[in-house]
Design an enzyme around this catalytic site. Structure first.
Site, short mmCIF file in Angstrom:
data_model
loop_
_atom_site.label_atom_id
_atom_site.label_comp_id
_atom_site.label_asym_id
_atom_site.label_seq_id
_atom_site.Cartn_x
_atom_site.Cartn_y
_atom_site.Cartn_z
N GLY A 12 -17.12 -34.52 35.03
CA GLY A 12 -16.35 -34.15 33.85
C GLY A 12 -14.86 -34.26 34.10
CE1 TYR A 147 -17.53 -23.55 27.08
CE2 TYR A 147 -15.72 -22.59 25.85
CZ TYR A 147 -16.18 -23.27 26.97
OH TYR A 147 -15.31 -23.63 27.96
#
Length: 329
Positions: A12, A147
């Site tokens: 990432g 999240y």
């Protein structure tokens, strides 16, 4: 003997920069990623390095690493609204099951672990700027809750392992970070604005643009994370840039940077979008001796040059959408 570190979410944006940093520091690095949102191109330059090893693995399943491990950085999680709304269950699982598995690995190896928490634990804050003592204002059942609550649980289980098992843990509350290797289509402000500017489109601002953000360049962020990992402090620490700017002013800044003539267009504000984001970094200054050094002007220039290298086809595939468009009805 080289120190060995496991970095999850290695392919990432932030994870790949952390791999670079720890290779440069002389560590043996095991990068781990299931590639749901990561991209091997971010770490391809490391594949020939003798001290870098890549595991294609989902950390929500049992994690095994042979031999000794000295440190673990847990950065495996979707981090943009578009991503975590597309894969909400996986987001919750990586914050809960994934964190549990990595804490178990840290306990087995007697390793120090740093988990990547987020400013989103503060929700739409009622205090400003946000300091680590603030408990937050989060809608647990709203679209962003998958999240926010994954990260809040992540902090809770990390502190439970610290208190119950005596595990060496570190918690970084990361505020908006930007720089090369961000994805153009991940829905976050900077790649969205730069992508629109490069395509010659008007810049999309949600709401009236009065909401604020504070942007930290990736090199500063990595330095803060490195110092936190090497510190003796186990409670959460904000790592971010305290220089706040409204989204409307930021859009105008992007237009000036790119030399384009686009207009700014307004769309409805997404549900639970925080109105203010500004870290209080007094703790980072005191404990870590850290604060950002790279100005927004300098960081944006470097990031813009990176995005200018994208092909026209890649630019056309990226659009700035309201993240509410991605909620499963």
């Amino acid at each position: 003997m080289k120190k060995k570190i496991v970095i999850t979410g290695a392919a990432g944006f932030l994870g790949s920069h952390l791999c670079d940093r720890f290779i440069a520091e002389g560590f043996e690095v095991i990068g781990m990623d299931n590639l749901i949102t990561g991209d091997l191109k971010n770490i391809a330059h490391l594949f020939q390095h003798k001290d870098f090893h890549f595991y294609h693995h989902d950390v929500t399943k049992f994690v095994h690493v042979p031999g000794k491990v000295d440190y673990i950085l847990h950065f495996a999680s979707p981090a943009s609204p578009i991503d975590y709304l597309k894969i909400p269950i996986q987001t919750l699982k990586v914050g809960s099951l994934g964190t549990h598995n990595l804490l178990g690995l840290a306990k087995e190896k007697n390793a120090r672990i740093l988990i990547a928490s987020t400013s989103e634990v503060y929700g739409d804050p009622l205090v400003h700027p946000q300091n680590e003592a603030y408990y937050g204002n989060v809608n647990t059942i709203g679209p962003r809750g998958v999240y926010d609550e994954a990260k809040r649980f992540q902090e809770s289980i990390t502190m439970a392992y610290h208190r119950f098992h005596g595990l060496e843990t570190r918690i970084a509350r990361i505020f908006n970070t930007y720089g090369p290797r961000m994805r153009l289509n991940d829905g976050r402000v900077i790649p969205a604005f730069l992508g629109q500017a490069l395509r010659g489109e008007d810049l999309t601002v949600f709401g009236d643009g009065s909401q604020t953000r504070s942007f930290c360049y990736v090199d500063d962020q990595v330095e803060g994370l490195y110092k936190l990992l090497m510190s003796d402090y186990s409670l959460p620490v904000n790592i971010g840039n305290p220089h706040e700017i409204s989204i409307l002013d930021f859009a105008e800044e992007i237009i000036k940077l790119t030399g384009t003539q686009q207009k700014i267009v307004f769309k409805p504000l997404p549900k639970d979008d925080p109105m203010q984001r500004q870290p209080d970094i007094a703790k980072a200054k005191e404990i870590l001796g850290w604060e950002p050094k790279i100005s927004r002007a300098e960081g944006l220039k470097t990031t813009y040059e990176y995005f200018k290298g994208f092909s026209k086809e890649a630019l056309q595939k990226s659009e700035h959408k309201n993240f509410s468009d991605h909620i499963k009805k």
